[in-house]
Design an enzyme around this catalytic site. Structure first.
Site, PDB file in Angstrom:
ATOM      1  N   LYS A 201       3.980   8.831   8.977  1.00 42.22           N
ATOM      2  CA  LYS A 201       3.637   8.250  10.281  1.00 42.22           C
ATOM      3  C   LYS A 201       4.562   8.708  11.423  1.00 42.22           C
ATOM      4  O   LYS A 201       4.389   9.811  11.907  1.00 42.22           O
ATOM      5  CB  LYS A 201       3.548   6.724  10.153  1.00 42.22           C
TER       6      LYS A 201
ATOM      7  N   ASP B 127       9.228   2.776  -0.033  1.00 49.27           N
ATOM      8  CA  ASP B 127       8.191   3.491   0.703  1.00 49.27           C
ATOM      9  C   ASP B 127       8.290   3.028   2.151  1.00 49.27           C
ATOM     10  O   ASP B 127       7.860   1.931   2.501  1.00 49.27           O
ATOM     11  CB  ASP B 127       6.818   3.176   0.107  1.00 49.27           C
TER      12      ASP B 127
ATOM     13  N   TYR C 240       0.851  -1.188   0.000  1.00 51.86           N
ATOM     14  CA  TYR C 240       0.000   0.000   0.000  1.00 51.86           C
ATOM     15  C   TYR C 240       0.888   1.240   0.000  1.00 51.86           C
ATOM     16  O   TYR C 240       1.859   1.306   0.758  1.00 51.86           O
ATOM     17  CB  TYR C 240      -0.891   0.009   1.243  1.00 51.86           C
TER      18      TYR C 240
HETATM   19  C1  LIG Z   1       0.274   4.716   5.728  1.00 50.85           C
HETATM   20  C2  LIG Z   1       1.049   4.512   4.503  1.00 50.85           C
HETATM   21  C3  LIG Z   1       0.967   5.387   3.404  1.00 50.85           C
HETATM   22  C4  LIG Z   1      -0.005   6.538   3.365  1.00 50.85           C
HETATM   23  O1  LIG Z   1       0.277   7.493   4.333  1.00 50.85           O
HETATM   24  P1  LIG Z   1      -0.894   8.506   4.777  1.00 50.85           P
HETATM   25  O2  LIG Z   1      -0.239   9.396   5.786  1.00 50.85           O
HETATM   26  O3  LIG Z   1      -1.982   7.661   5.317  1.00 50.85           O
HETATM   27  O4  LIG Z   1      -1.298   9.252   3.567  1.00 50.85           O
HETATM   28  C5  LIG Z   1       1.793   5.166   2.321  1.00 50.85           C
HETATM   29  N1  LIG Z   1       2.657   4.153   2.307  1.00 50.85           N
HETATM   30  C6  LIG Z   1       2.774   3.289   3.325  1.00 50.85           C
HETATM   31  C7  LIG Z   1       3.783   2.201   3.263  1.00 50.85           C
HETATM   32  C8  LIG Z   1       1.961   3.440   4.454  1.00 50.85           C
HETATM   33  O5  LIG Z   1       2.059   2.555   5.455  1.00 50.85           O
END
Ligand SMILES: *Cc1c(COP(=O)(O)O)cnc(C)c1O
Length: 432
Positions: A270, A242, A147
């Site tokens: 995060k 990511d 994701y």
């Molecule tokens: C949570 C998450 C996102 C999205 O971040 P948001 O602050 O919710 O927009 C993107 N990539 C990864 C790996 C994530 O865990």
């Protein structure tokens, strides 16, 4: 066991449904994959949260990852309160941005220059644009089960909430956008080779979660990640890690340091904001020179580098960069997980716990799980029961079996022992 009282939460939920689609501002919060209605949270402190009905829970959701120091951390709260006295936003540079950047860049071998955003989604979306702008190519390779936020080109068979709802993409994403994203399975070298061959000369980047943790915890082999890195190099494509979950979680330098592999672009979110909205992408000076206003890749944000959010990040990362922080947290988490594991094997349950650092995930299976395909959707019925039993015993996990749990620095042996007992009891109900 009787269900906890949710009268106040249920009342708030009835109201919220008239205001927001599904009553929530982010889909997974709606409790669609578990029993009952969402709990409305009143407050949090250390390892605990309290809902509107006054029920207390030991929290392993941690706001979906950011709260590695637990709730309402005193250092973060004090720094934020202090900075807020001077105003909340200027839309002009502040010294606080330098301070947070210095904390990151001085302690991280993988980025030389960075740009702050206000969310993980924004950070990843911008990293993709940068990869395309830098390479002059179009296609992005992503993996099923990873994701990367909710930007158009990445909502193609994405994980997290989407898989929970049994969807493979989102309505409203033009096919032309999705066509620029190639989705392949994890842990499959041939698929990577095949994708590069099929779109020869037009792959701008491969994007992977440092350690995929949004659709179960899909830990990839060292050798496979090295293969990705080499294949990108050989094809003049960029490797994007990511690290919105894994950054500052598995260690200060995230999964890149865990694997000892240098990605070309890294994204964080995060934890980086200490509980306030911050995202970030970073790379070498050379690559970042392509970002506006130095270069032609446009990216901006009215509230980017917001002083209050920077303050929270500074306070959090100051603690995280202190000697031995991760050794201690990870040892505590691993000891906890090991106790759960030995109980599970003693009982002979069809259940595995996948874990790295302070992240852990319950998989109701006896198989090794490395790809999204490996997860049997039917196994989520067992998670549903466990989730209900745990809530009734004062333990809060994210309301989906595809989501991982987090141990924070605020969990003491007292909470971990209580959680362990509750998990043992819940599993007895699940398998009883
Ligand atoms: C949570 C998450 C996102 C999205 O971040 P948001 O602050 O919710 O927009 C993107 N990539 C990864 C790996 C994530 O865990």
């Amino acid at each position: 066991m009787q269900d906890i009282s949710r009268a106040k939460s249920a009342e708030l939920y009835e109201k919220s449904k008239t205001y927001f689609p599904g009553g929530v501002n982010s889909p997974v919060r709606a409790f669609k994959s578990v029993y009952g209605t969402p709990l409305f949270i009143q407050k949090g402190d250390g390892p605990y949260i309290w809902d509107a009905d006054g029920n207390q829970f030991i929290d392993f959701c941690a706001s979906w990852g950011p709260l590695i120091l637990g709730h309402n951390n005193a250092e973060i709260r004090e720094k934020v309160t202090e900075v807020m006295q001077n105003g909340m936003s200027f839309g002009a540079p502040t010294a606080l941005e330098n301070e947070l950047a210095e904390l990151i860049i001085k302690n991280n071998r993988f980025v030389e220059k960075i740009r702050f955003t206000s969310s993980g989604t924004e950070a990843v979306m911008s990293a993709i644009r940068l990869a395309r702008g830098y390479t002059g190519k179009n296609k992005i390779i992503k993996f099923e089960g990873c994701y990367h936020g909710h930007s158009d080109s990445l909502l193609v068979k994405a994980g997290s909430g989407l898989v929970t709802f049994g969807e493979t993409s989102s309505a409203g994403v033009p096919k032309a956008f999705a066509d620029e994203t190639i989705v392949i399975a994890l842990n499959d070298k041939n698929a990577v080779t095949e994708a590069f061959a099929q779109f020869k000369g037009d792959v701008a980047a491969v994007i992977i979660e440092g350690i995929p943790a949004n659709n179960g915890l899909l830990i990839q082999d060292q050798e496979y990640v090295e293969f990705l890195s080499e294949t990108c190099k050989a094809n003049a494509a960029l490797l994007i890690f990511d690290e919105v979950i894994t950054g500052f979680r598995v260690g200060f330098e995230g999964a890149a340091a865990h694997y000892g592999i240098k990605p070309d672009i890294v994204t964080y979110g995060k934890i980086i904001g200490g509980g306030l909205p911050v995202g970030m992408y970073g790379a070498s000076n050379e690559i970042m020179a392509h970002v506006s206003p130095d270069g032609g890749v446009y990216q901006a944000g009215t509230l980017s580098g917001n002083p209050v959010a920077m303050a929270a990040g500074i306070a959090a990362l100051t603690i995280l960069s202190s000697e031995g922080f991760y050794e201690q947290l990870n040892a505590k988490a691993q000891a906890f997980v090991n106790e759960l594991k030995s109980h599970i094997s003693e009982k002979g349950y069809e259940l595995k716990i996948f874990t790295v650092g302070s992240i852990f995930w319950f998989a109701f299976t006896s198989k090794d799980i490395k790809t999204a395909e490996d997860i049997d959707p039917a196994s989520m019925d067992k998670f549903k029961i466990m989730h209900r039993e745990l809530l009734n015993r004062g333990i809060y996990f994210g309301p989906s079996g595809y989501e991982v749990g987090f141990v924070s620095a605020a969990h003491t042996q007292v909470e971990l022992d209580k959680a362990k007992t509750a998990i043992f009891e819940a599993l007895e109900v699940v398998f009883g």
